[in-house]
Design a protein around this motif. Structure first.
Motif, PDB file in Angstrom:
ATOM      1  N   MET A   1       3.275 -12.816  38.757  1.00  0.00           N
ATOM      2  CA  MET A   1       2.344 -12.022  37.948  1.00  0.00           C
ATOM      3  C   MET A   1       2.705 -10.545  38.074  1.00  0.00           C
ATOM      4  SD  MET A   1      -1.305 -13.984  38.667  1.00  0.00           S
ATOM      5  CE  MET A   1      -2.243 -12.978  37.490  1.00  0.00           C
ATOM      6  N   ILE A   2       2.900  -9.891  36.928  1.00  0.00           N
ATOM      7  CA  ILE A   2       3.178  -8.458  36.902  1.00  0.00           C
ATOM      8  C   ILE A   2       1.947  -7.768  36.332  1.00  0.00           C
ATOM      9  CG2 ILE A   2       4.743  -6.631  36.104  1.00  0.00           C
ATOM     10  CD1 ILE A   2       6.292  -8.753  37.655  1.00  0.00           C
ATOM     11  N   PHE A   3       1.462  -6.780  37.050  1.00  0.00           N
ATOM     12  CA  PHE A   3       0.197  -6.112  36.702  1.00  0.00           C
ATOM     13  C   PHE A   3       0.449  -4.614  36.545  1.00  0.00           C
ATOM     14  CE2 PHE A   3      -3.817  -4.387  38.985  1.00  0.00           C
ATOM     15  CZ  PHE A   3      -4.431  -4.065  37.790  1.00  0.00           C
ATOM     16  N   ILE A   4       0.299  -4.106  35.330  1.00  0.00           N
ATOM     17  CA  ILE A   4       0.487  -2.681  35.080  1.00  0.00           C
ATOM     18  C   ILE A   4      -0.881  -1.996  35.122  1.00  0.00           C
ATOM     19  CG2 ILE A   4       1.432  -0.937  33.500  1.00  0.00           C
ATOM     20  CD1 ILE A   4       3.579  -2.924  34.450  1.00  0.00           C
ATOM     21  N   ASN A   5      -1.049  -1.107  36.095  1.00  0.00           N
ATOM     22  CA  ASN A   5      -2.333  -0.426  36.283  1.00  0.00           C
ATOM     23  C   ASN A   5      -2.190   1.056  35.959  1.00  0.00           C
ATOM     24  OD1 ASN A   5      -4.746   0.653  37.162  1.00  0.00           O
ATOM     25  ND2 ASN A   5      -4.386   0.241  39.341  1.00  0.00           N
ATOM     26  N   ASN A   6      -2.772   1.450  34.823  1.00  0.00           N
ATOM     27  CA  ASN A   6      -2.766   2.887  34.501  1.00  0.00           C
ATOM     28  C   ASN A   6      -4.189   3.429  34.357  1.00  0.00           C
ATOM     29  OD1 ASN A   6      -3.485   1.863  32.034  1.00  0.00           O
ATOM     30  ND2 ASN A   6      -1.548   2.311  31.028  1.00  0.00           N
ATOM     31  N   GLY A   7      -5.163   2.620  34.762  1.00  0.00           N
ATOM     32  CA  GLY A   7      -6.538   3.112  34.853  1.00  0.00           C
ATOM     33  C   GLY A   7      -7.205   3.416  33.528  1.00  0.00           C
ATOM     34  N   ILE A   8      -6.679   2.809  32.439  1.00  0.00           N
ATOM     35  CA  ILE A   8      -7.253   3.145  31.133  1.00  0.00           C
ATOM     36  C   ILE A   8      -6.878   2.063  30.111  1.00  0.00           C
ATOM     37  CG2 ILE A   8      -5.323   4.457  30.107  1.00  0.00           C
ATOM     38  CD1 ILE A   8      -7.567   6.687  29.646  1.00  0.00           C
ATOM     39  N   TYR A   9      -7.686   1.918  29.067  1.00  0.00           N
ATOM     40  CA  TYR A   9      -7.318   1.051  27.946  1.00  0.00           C
ATOM     41  C   TYR A   9      -6.480   1.915  26.996  1.00  0.00           C
ATOM     42  CZ  TYR A   9     -10.591  -2.676  29.196  1.00  0.00           C
ATOM     43  OH  TYR A   9     -11.237  -3.693  29.828  1.00  0.00           O
ATOM     44  N   GLY A  10      -5.169   1.717  27.036  1.00  0.00           N
ATOM     45  CA  GLY A  10      -4.300   2.549  26.208  1.00  0.00           C
ATOM     46  C   GLY A  10      -4.356   2.177  24.743  1.00  0.00           C
ATOM     47  N   MET A  11      -4.215   0.875  24.444  1.00  0.00           N
ATOM     48  CA  MET A  11      -4.064   0.412  23.061  1.00  0.00           C
ATOM     49  C   MET A  11      -5.249   0.765  22.174  1.00  0.00           C
ATOM     50  SD  MET A  11      -2.229  -1.075  20.825  1.00  0.00           S
ATOM     51  CE  MET A  11      -1.009  -2.337  21.157  1.00  0.00           C
ATOM     52  N   THR A  12      -6.461   0.641  22.740  1.00  0.00           N
ATOM     53  CA  THR A  12      -7.653   0.847  21.918  1.00  0.00           C
ATOM     54  C   THR A  12      -8.095   2.307  21.897  1.00  0.00           C
ATOM     55  OG1 THR A  12      -8.878   0.068  23.833  1.00  0.00           O
ATOM     56  CG2 THR A  12      -8.614  -1.485  22.019  1.00  0.00           C
ATOM     57  N   GLY A  13      -7.344   3.175  22.585  1.00  0.00           N
ATOM     58  CA  GLY A  13      -7.633   4.597  22.457  1.00  0.00           C
ATOM     59  C   GLY A  13      -8.234   5.253  23.680  1.00  0.00           C
ATOM     60  N   GLY A  14      -7.941   4.728  24.868  1.00  0.00           N
ATOM     61  CA  GLY A  14      -8.280   5.444  26.097  1.00  0.00           C
ATOM     62  C   GLY A  14      -9.681   5.273  26.620  1.00  0.00           C
ATOM     63  N   GLN A  15     -10.206   4.032  26.546  1.00  0.00           N
ATOM     64  CA  GLN A  15     -11.541   3.788  27.108  1.00  0.00           C
ATOM     65  C   GLN A  15     -11.443   3.476  28.607  1.00  0.00           C
ATOM     66  OE1 GLN A  15     -10.319   2.102  24.429  1.00  0.00           O
ATOM     67  NE2 GLN A  15     -11.475   3.032  22.737  1.00  0.00           N
ATOM     68  N   MET A  16     -12.599   3.395  29.270  1.00  0.00           N
ATOM     69  CA  MET A  16     -12.656   3.100  30.700  1.00  0.00           C
ATOM     70  C   MET A  16     -12.122   1.702  30.999  1.00  0.00           C
ATOM     71  SD  MET A  16     -15.940   2.866  33.248  1.00  0.00           S
ATOM     72  CE  MET A  16     -16.423   1.277  32.597  1.00  0.00           C
ATOM     73  N   ALA A  17     -11.289   1.616  32.031  1.00  0.00           N
ATOM     74  CA  ALA A  17     -10.783   0.330  32.518  1.00  0.00           C
ATOM     75  C   ALA A  17     -11.466   0.004  33.838  1.00  0.00           C
ATOM     76  CB  ALA A  17      -9.275   0.432  32.719  1.00  0.00           C
ATOM     77  N   PRO A  18     -11.332  -1.242  34.320  1.00  0.00           N
ATOM     78  CA  PRO A  18     -11.929  -1.551  35.626  1.00  0.00           C
ATOM     79  C   PRO A  18     -11.335  -0.697  36.744  1.00  0.00           C
ATOM     80  CG  PRO A  18     -10.541  -3.360  34.828  1.00  0.00           C
ATOM     81  CD  PRO A  18     -10.731  -2.431  33.697  1.00  0.00           C
ATOM     82  N   THR A  19     -10.113  -0.187  36.526  1.00  0.00           N
ATOM     83  CA  THR A  19      -9.433   0.606  37.558  1.00  0.00           C
ATOM     84  C   THR A  19      -9.541   2.116  37.327  1.00  0.00           C
ATOM     85  OG1 THR A  19      -7.414   0.268  36.267  1.00  0.00           O
ATOM     86  CG2 THR A  19      -7.751  -1.199  38.143  1.00  0.00           C
ATOM     87  N   THR A  20     -10.299   2.520  36.313  1.00  0.00           N
ATOM     88  CA  THR A  20     -10.518   3.963  36.083  1.00  0.00           C
ATOM     89  C   THR A  20     -11.151   4.577  37.335  1.00  0.00           C
ATOM     90  OG1 THR A  20     -10.747   3.678  33.711  1.00  0.00           O
ATOM     91  CG2 THR A  20     -11.803   5.631  34.645  1.00  0.00           C
ATOM     92  N   LEU A  21     -10.620   5.725  37.762  1.00  0.00           N
ATOM     93  CA  LEU A  21     -11.084   6.337  39.014  1.00  0.00           C
ATOM     94  C   LEU A  21     -12.448   6.998  38.856  1.00  0.00           C
ATOM     95  CD1 LEU A  21      -7.697   7.978  40.077  1.00  0.00           C
ATOM     96  CD2 LEU A  21      -8.650   5.796  40.850  1.00  0.00           C
ATOM     97  N   VAL A  22     -13.122   7.164  39.979  1.00  0.00           N
ATOM     98  CA  VAL A  22     -14.409   7.865  39.967  1.00  0.00           C
ATOM     99  C   VAL A  22     -14.170   9.310  39.541  1.00  0.00           C
ATOM    100  CG1 VAL A  22     -16.371   8.629  41.369  1.00  0.00           C
ATOM    101  CG2 VAL A  22     -15.344   6.382  41.779  1.00  0.00           C
ATOM    102  N   GLY A  23     -14.915   9.741  38.583  1.00  0.00           N
ATOM    103  CA  GLY A  23     -14.773  11.107  38.083  1.00  0.00           C
ATOM    104  C   GLY A  23     -13.753  11.238  36.958  1.00  0.00           C
ATOM    105  N   MET A  24     -12.986  10.155  36.714  1.00  0.00           N
ATOM    106  CA  MET A  24     -11.924  10.229  35.697  1.00  0.00           C
ATOM    107  C   MET A  24     -12.531  10.135  34.293  1.00  0.00           C
ATOM    108  SD  MET A  24      -8.655   7.686  35.639  1.00  0.00           S
ATOM    109  CE  MET A  24      -7.521   7.564  34.268  1.00  0.00           C
ATOM    110  N   LYS A  25     -12.052  11.025  33.416  1.00  0.00           N
ATOM    111  CA  LYS A  25     -12.573  11.025  32.050  1.00  0.00           C
ATOM    112  C   LYS A  25     -11.825  10.011  31.184  1.00  0.00           C
ATOM    113  CE  LYS A  25     -14.346  15.725  32.032  1.00  0.00           C
ATOM    114  NZ  LYS A  25     -14.161  17.098  31.611  1.00  0.00           N
ATOM    115  N   SER A  26     -12.563   9.364  30.307  1.00  0.00           N
ATOM    116  CA  SER A  26     -11.958   8.443  29.325  1.00  0.00           C
ATOM    117  C   SER A  26     -12.838   8.500  28.083  1.00  0.00           C
ATOM    118  CB  SER A  26     -11.898   7.014  29.877  1.00  0.00           C
ATOM    119  OG  SER A  26     -13.186   6.428  29.856  1.00  0.00           O
ATOM    120  N   ALA A  27     -12.428   7.788  27.027  1.00  0.00           N
ATOM    121  CA  ALA A  27     -13.192   7.827  25.777  1.00  0.00           C
ATOM    122  C   ALA A  27     -14.614   7.307  25.954  1.00  0.00           C
ATOM    123  CB  ALA A  27     -12.463   7.035  24.696  1.00  0.00           C
TER     124      ALA A  27
END
Lengths: 360, 275
Positions: free
Chosen positions: B126-152
């Motif tokens: 299993m390969i898991f790419i973690n960038n802390g954001i939903y890239g494809m849909t335009g930068g919404q919060m992901a489960p791995t988004t950091l505390v204080g991190m801004k997203s859509a």
């Protein structure tokens, strides 16, 4: 195993037919009233005999997606569930249809909506034949009316699934799944060899050899023009099924003034109601649907030209009746009779409904 | 010296692996997906398993991964890749099956499939790419988004009271007896790329030896989603992602690596708030 006479439950027949028909894998999740399918498979340990894989998944969503992953490699893969579990599988089913993956799904229906009841019902007709998931797609849908048909239709399902590269649904109900009847088993069909898999599923993701392009199984097409062309291809496939793969049984319809249209358990009850009507001197026939998709539109239309009225019997609030009305172009009166929420109608109730709603 | 002298085969120091197709990748400049794809493809080529490999693509930025790998590929519904891989491998035990998923796919909508495939110890990679954001849909919060991190969908920064904690799913699955090899890598420097490739090679070797499930997380930048230049994004990742998602092996040969305080990471869950 050669042809033998056995006594078994409908659910057990599904399991034994899977083993006997050369099925490569089964992935399921327990739910009443069909848990005996996986229980029988686990007890039989087919991985030690035919080499069939059996796995209990963590959910129906996982099991239908396991069907996707396994069947996409060109293997014969099946799952089974009952109504609430089948609802969970709708996402997977539309992806399977969209990616044109042959597979077998069995729904042993229970009453709904919601968690509903664990007793038999036939209220998933719309979900089965009108596209339970999103997008324009169809499942080839077989409705067994006996334990023998539960067994036989598994074999038939593999032929259709691979011929059309389409998921096949066996739409049964708790009564057929739970009842015990005699059945004749069939000779074992061996599982495909590696060579047979490559020949029968050249599109499968079984590993790209040097002499072909990589195979991709997907339902994604970002180009709308190409997606429309693909949709037209699917529609052509469904049209071919309507032309060539309709199955039904017409009993005493030749001279009938009144016809009962039913499938599955309801057709068994309606058979008795028809006999009771004939004993009273009423000319009643039974038109039993075997395929719900493709629907026997032309055949029902023909039958309606010679009769005075049609009663549809279904353990639902009235779903199939809409398609019967469309098929018969409102030429004759078509009314629905059903008990639902897990209640099975008696032949007497069916006959009374026929007399009150159609004949009087 | 002429160009003809320079392009002689003996001067060749690098060539694109034949396990990648010639299709032009749609990824943003600066994104880690292209590099991650390349090192997976190189491992497949080096192991000589192109004809035995089945890839499973996710929904998300890498939804079209199947166009870039010249191996047979299946496109999964969102989050379901581990279920597909489970069956593909069990029905084809002599093939190499790998999943490729992002954080939303693997750690949000597909959490159940991830946990259970890992817990069953499926013999897959299993390969898991973690960038802390939903890239494809335009930068919404992901489960791995950091505390204080801004997203859509966290325009004022991720707030624990509102959004809960970032999910360290890699540490979580390392605690499951079914996982054999669990590691967290990155691909933002040449040295990191080499280490990540070594980890992916080990993950595929484990599958070859029927040793069970290998899980490789790659902490990656999403400069588009993070609204930064690629260079800024790499620095930001080192400063903010790495303290919360520490790089290195977590579990090797079925044992938690010495020095990794798995209990602290999973139970106490110390967090760094984004600056």
């Amino acid at each position: 195993m050669a042809r033998e006479l056995k006594l078994m439950k409908g659910n057990e027949a599904i399991a034994r037919a899977m083993i006997a028909s050369g099925t490569d894998g089964y992935f399921g999740y327990p739910i009443t009233p069909q848990s005996e399918v996986m229980e029988t498979l686990m007890l039989e340990k087919p991985w030690e005999t035919t080499g069939m894989t059996v796995l209990q998944a963590e959910s129906e969503m996982a099991s239908i997606n396991m069907v996707y992953g396994g069947a996409a490699t060109g293997k014969k893969v099946a799952t089974s569930s009952s109504s609430p579990g089948i609802s969970l599988m709708q996402e997977g089913l539309t992806y399977l249809a969209g990616a044109e993956i042959p597979c077998l799904v069995v729904n042993v229906m229970r009453g709904g909506p919601g968690l509903g009841t664990i007793q038999p019902s036939q209220s998933d007709y719309f979900q089965s034949v009108k596209g339970g998931g999103h997008g324009d797609y169809q499942l080839y849908t077989l409705a067994p009316a006996s334990v023998q048909e539960m067994y036989d239709f598994v074999f038939d399902a593999w032929d259709i699934a691979f011929k059309y590269r389409n998921p096949v649904l066996i739409l049964s109900d708790g009564a057929i799944g739970q009842c015990m009847e005699k059945l004749y088993t069939r000779d074992y069909v061996p599982r495909w060899t590696e060579e047979e898999r490559r020949k029968n599923a050249p599109w499968g993701t079984w590993g790209k050899p040097a002499d072909r392009n990589h195979n991709i199984i997907t339902s994604l097409e970002l180009d709308s023009g190409r997606q429309e062309i693909f949709n037209l291809k699917l529609q052509a496939k469904y049209a071919e099924m309507k032309e060539k793969e309709v199955r039904y049984e017409a009993l005493n319809c030749e001279d009938a003034d009144y016809i009962i249209v039913a499938y599955g358990s309801s057709s068994r009850i309606s058979m008795k109601a028809m006999q009771m009507a004939r004993e009273k001197g009423l000319k009643v026939g039974l038109f039993r649907l075997i395929t719900l998709f493709p629907f026997p539109t032309k055949q029902l239309n023909e039958v309606s030209k010679k009769c005075k009225g049609i009663l549809t019997v279904e353990m639902s609030a009235g779903q199939m009746v809409e398609d019967v009305r469309l098929a018969t172009e409102c030429r004759v009166k078509v009314e629905h009779f059903g008990r639902f929420g897990g209640i099975i109608p008696t032949p007497t109730e069916v006959l009374e409904a026929l007399e009150n709603k159609i004949i009087k | 010296m002429t160009t003809a002298d320079i392009i002689k085969p003996e001067n060749l120091v690098y060539t694109k692996t034949k396990v990648l197709t010639d299709a032009v990748m749609h990824y943003c400049p600066g994104c880690g997906h292209g590099t991650a794809h390349r090192i997976i493809a190189e491992v497949i080529e080096e192991m000589g398993i192109q004809d035995k490999t089945i890839g499973i693509a996710p929904v998300g930025c890498s939804v079209l991964a199947y166009n870039y790998f010249d191996v047979d590929f299946q496109e999964a519904a969102h989050g379901r890749a581990p279920a597909l891989a489970t069956a593909a491998k069990r029905l084809n035990p002599d093939r190499f099956v790998f999943t490729y998923q992002g954080d939303g796919d693997l750690a949000a909508i597909g959490t159940a499939e991830t946990i259970h495939a890992c817990n069953r110890g499926e013999n897959i990679t299993m390969i898991f790419i973690n960038n802390g954001i939903y890239g494809m849909t335009g930068g919404q919060m992901a489960p791995t988004t950091l505390v204080g991190m801004k997203s859509a969908t966290t325009p004022y920064g991720r707030n624990v009271a509102l959004n809960g904690y970032p999910l360290r799913i890699t540490e979580l699955i390392a605690t499951l007896p079914g996982t054999r090899f669990v590691t967290r890598q990155s691909v933002h420097t040449p040295a990191a790329v080499r280490k990540a490739k070594t980890a992916i090679r080990k993950a595929f070797e484990n599958q070859k030896d029927n040793k069970g499930l290998s899980f490789v997380e790659i902490v990656s930048s999403c400069n588009s989603g993070w609204k930064m230049t690629p260079v800024q994004a790499n620095h930001w990742m080192e400063e903010n992602m790495f303290p919360n998602y520490p790089i290195g092996d977590i579990k090797v040969d079925g044992k938690i690596v010495e020095g990794v305080d798995i209990n602290r990471l999973v139970v106490d869950h110390p967090l760094t708030v984004v600056k």
